[in-house]
Design an enzyme around this catalytic site. Structure first.
Site, PDB file in Angstrom:
ATOM      1  N   ASP A  10       0.855  -1.187   0.000  1.00 20.92           N
ATOM      2  CA  ASP A  10       0.000   0.000   0.000  1.00 20.92           C
ATOM      3  C   ASP A  10       0.895   1.243   0.000  1.00 20.92           C
ATOM      4  OD1 ASP A  10      -1.658   2.095   0.619  1.00 20.92           O
ATOM      5  OD2 ASP A  10      -2.605   1.125   2.353  1.00 20.92           O
ATOM      6  N   ILE A  11       0.762   2.046  -0.993  1.00 16.37           N
ATOM      7  CA  ILE A  11       1.664   3.191  -1.174  1.00 16.37           C
ATOM      8  C   ILE A  11       1.516   4.218  -0.045  1.00 16.37           C
ATOM      9  CG2 ILE A  11       0.148   4.674  -2.599  1.00 16.37           C
ATOM     10  CD1 ILE A  11       2.616   5.018  -4.496  1.00 16.37           C
ATOM     11  N   GLY A  32      -9.985   3.669  -6.037  1.00 19.69           N
ATOM     12  CA  GLY A  32      -8.631   3.136  -6.222  1.00 19.69           C
ATOM     13  C   GLY A  32      -7.613   3.751  -5.278  1.00 19.69           C
ATOM     14  N   ASP A  34      -6.315   6.621  -5.387  1.00 19.89           N
ATOM     15  CA  ASP A  34      -6.705   8.011  -5.110  1.00 19.89           C
ATOM     16  C   ASP A  34      -7.533   8.086  -3.817  1.00 19.89           C
ATOM     17  OD1 ASP A  34      -7.136  10.685  -5.468  1.00 19.89           O
ATOM     18  OD2 ASP A  34      -8.467  10.502  -7.205  1.00 19.89           O
ATOM     19  N   SER A 117      -2.880   4.450 -14.192  1.00 19.01           N
ATOM     20  CA  SER A 117      -3.797   4.110 -15.300  1.00 19.01           C
ATOM     21  C   SER A 117      -4.135   2.623 -15.449  1.00 19.01           C
ATOM     22  CB  SER A 117      -3.280   4.603 -16.668  1.00 19.01           C
ATOM     23  OG  SER A 117      -3.580   5.973 -16.837  1.00 19.01           O
TER      24      SER A 117
HETATM   25  N1  AR6 Z   1      -1.271   1.477  -3.068  1.00 27.49           N
HETATM   26  C1  AR6 Z   1      -0.663   1.258  -4.249  1.00 27.49           C
HETATM   27  N2  AR6 Z   1      -1.345   0.948  -5.367  1.00 27.49           N
HETATM   28  C2  AR6 Z   1      -2.681   0.860  -5.280  1.00 27.49           C
HETATM   29  C3  AR6 Z   1      -3.397   1.082  -4.080  1.00 27.49           C
HETATM   30  C4  AR6 Z   1      -2.628   1.420  -2.938  1.00 27.49           C
HETATM   31  N3  AR6 Z   1      -3.199   1.655  -1.774  1.00 27.49           N
HETATM   32  N4  AR6 Z   1      -4.711   0.915  -4.344  1.00 27.49           N
HETATM   33  C5  AR6 Z   1      -4.827   0.578  -5.643  1.00 27.49           C
HETATM   34  N5  AR6 Z   1      -3.608   0.538  -6.211  1.00 27.49           N
HETATM   35  P1  AR6 Z   1      -6.448   3.105  -9.959  1.00 27.49           P
HETATM   36  P2  AR6 Z   1      -6.152   4.584 -12.495  1.00 27.49           P
HETATM   37  C6  AR6 Z   1      -3.219   0.231  -7.600  1.00 27.49           C
HETATM   38  O1  AR6 Z   1      -7.737   2.520 -10.377  1.00 27.49           O
HETATM   39  O2  AR6 Z   1      -6.259   3.355 -13.295  1.00 27.49           O
HETATM   40  C7  AR6 Z   1      -9.598   6.762  -9.333  1.00 27.49           C
HETATM   41  O3  AR6 Z   1     -10.971   6.686  -9.007  1.00 27.49           O
HETATM   42  C8  AR6 Z   1      -4.172  -0.560  -8.450  1.00 27.49           C
HETATM   43  O4  AR6 Z   1      -4.037  -1.951  -8.200  1.00 27.49           O
HETATM   44  O5  AR6 Z   1      -6.311   3.592  -8.568  1.00 27.49           O
HETATM   45  O6  AR6 Z   1      -5.070   5.567 -12.841  1.00 27.49           O
HETATM   46  C9  AR6 Z   1      -9.180   8.162  -9.749  1.00 27.49           C
HETATM   47  O7  AR6 Z   1      -9.908   9.167  -9.066  1.00 27.49           O
HETATM   48  C10 AR6 Z   1      -3.688  -0.216  -9.846  1.00 27.49           C
HETATM   49  O8  AR6 Z   1      -2.617  -1.069 -10.232  1.00 27.49           O
HETATM   50  O9  AR6 Z   1      -5.983   4.333 -10.916  1.00 27.49           O
HETATM   51  C11 AR6 Z   1      -9.458   8.174 -11.212  1.00 27.49           C
HETATM   52  O10 AR6 Z   1     -10.795   8.492 -11.507  1.00 27.49           O
HETATM   53  C12 AR6 Z   1      -3.149   1.197  -9.697  1.00 27.49           C
HETATM   54  O11 AR6 Z   1      -3.080   1.447  -8.293  1.00 27.49           O
HETATM   55  C13 AR6 Z   1      -9.161   6.756 -11.644  1.00 27.49           C
HETATM   56  O12 AR6 Z   1      -9.350   5.956 -10.473  1.00 27.49           O
HETATM   57  C14 AR6 Z   1      -3.969   2.262 -10.350  1.00 27.49           C
HETATM   58  O13 AR6 Z   1      -5.346   1.989 -10.224  1.00 27.49           O
HETATM   59  C15 AR6 Z   1      -7.724   6.588 -12.067  1.00 27.49           C
HETATM   60  O14 AR6 Z   1      -7.551   5.302 -12.585  1.00 27.49           O
END
Ligand code: AR6
Length: 332
Positions: A10-11, A32, A34, A117
């Site tokens: 978890d980042i 996600g 964010d 992404s």
């Molecule tokens: N730590 C590290 N990586 C993570 C964590 C975490 N706690 N949680 C998820 N990931 P995403 P996107 C990974 O969907 O595709 C949001 O709603 C996850 O497994 O978070 O850029 C924003 O507001 C994946 O590999 O981001 C935007 O609307 C990676 O983070 C949209 O999602 C990115 O997944 C952005 O979509």
């Protein structure tokens, strides 16, 4: 290479100068990573983001980390994956570049990225990893003040892809700049001479290289004929290349070549893994190619990868030359 590390987790838990947030253009939170970052940093982060006026895709903005162990959050907006033909790769590369640029401007020397992404925005994972590594390595080469870049993978799929690519010392780089085109043309001269002269003769090799693999010809194929070229690097040296082109529900593998001295390092296999993953992710049904009927070793190699021989085809390549090929195909 050693400045880059791959970790799983978890980042928001990382005690580091800056973590990167995969945000959306409003910068006002979401799901996600964010959502997790906003929850962990507390409501002050949202207040700080409200003052930023959003952010364009491919750009980045910075805030403090508030309740996070990280001092800063760099918010970037990755591209939503559509079909790969809407500048997605360039935009994703720009995200990594802009975040690192902001890091340097703010005296940040350690930074962690999530897999921008590749979640909600649907970017194919392997391509995203390649772009991330390529952009970061390039930036580190020119900005030694950055001491450490962590790729923080939440899911095992991304973690495995990073490790495979880093451990194999193989990098795949999309040919975009004219400098890349010159590297490709240079590889073509070497590989075609060492590989094809015994099969089709010097005269035909000279004709084919100057007609189809000169810098100008490659540039034209990329800009006007929808070809994508990729360079295969081994231990940071250009060692092979491939070219692909989507046509209907097929991916045409136009070339996949490796320098003689680099055979056996797994470059062909890694290249093909990339190609087949890309085809599958685009929903294509098969990969096709043509190979000279006397090119026994390549035919065997393609059979080993799972291609079947669809029989002979003859191609008139101009200047009185004809290629006696087999058409081969790989079905998903
Ligand atoms: N730590 C590290 N990586 C993570 C964590 C975490 N706690 N949680 C998820 N990931 P995403 P996107 C990974 O969907 O595709 C949001 O709603 C996850 O497994 O978070 O850029 C924003 O507001 C994946 O590999 O981001 C935007 O609307 C990676 O983070 C949209 O999602 C990115 O997944 C952005 O979509």
């Amino acid at each position: 290479m050693s400045k880059i590390e791959i970790i799983r987790g978890d980042i928001t838990l990382l005690n580091i100068d800056a973590i990167v947030n995969a945000a959306n253009r409003s910068l006002l939170g979401g799901g996600g990573v964010d959502g997790t970052i906003h929850r962990a940093a507390g409501s002050e982060l949202l207040k700080a983001c409200e003052l930023l006026n959003g952010c364009s895709t491919g750009q980045a903005k910075i805030t403090p980390g508030f309740r996070l162990p990280a001092r800063y959050v760099i918010h970037t907006v990755g591209p939503v994956w559509r079909d790969g033909k809407h500048g997605e790769s360039e935009l994703l590369s720009s995200c990594y570049h802009q975040c690192l640029k902001l890091a340097v401007e703010n005296n940040i020397s350690t930074i962690a990225f999530p897999n921008i992404s590749t979640g909600v925005y649907g970017f194919p994972k392997e391509q995203a990893v390649i772009i991330a590594l390529e952009t970061v390595q390039h930036f580190l080469g020119e900005n030694p003040e950055i001491e450490q870049v962590l790729f923080c993978c939440f899911d095992k799929g991304n973690f495995d892809i990073y490790n495979t690519l880093l451990n194999s010392n193989i990098m795949i780089e999309k040919v975009i700049s004219y400098e890349d085109i010159l590297i490709t043309a240079d590889l073509a001269v070497k590989i075609w001479n060492e590989h094809y002269v015994p099969i089709i003769g010097q005269e035909q090799v000279n004709y084919m290289v100057s007609t189809f693999q000169s810098p100008g010809a490659i540039e034209n194929q990329i800009n006007n004929e929808h070809y994508e070229y990729y360079i295969l690097y081994h231990q940071s040296e250009p060692s092979g290349y491939f070219a692909i082109k989507q046509s209907g529900d097929e991916l045409f593998l136009s070339k996949l070549y490796v320098l003689k001295e680099k055979r056996g390092a797994g470059l062909g296999k890694e290249g093909f893994r990339f190609i087949s993953r890309k085809a599958k992710e685009s929903g294509l049904l098969r990969i096709t190619l043509t190979v000279n009927i006397n090119n026994i070793n390549s035919i065997k190699a393609y059979e080993k990868l799972g291609f079947k021989n669809d029989g002979p085809v003859i191609a008139d390549i101009g200047n009185g030359f004809v290629m006696d090929d087999f058409k081969m195909s790989f079905e998903f």
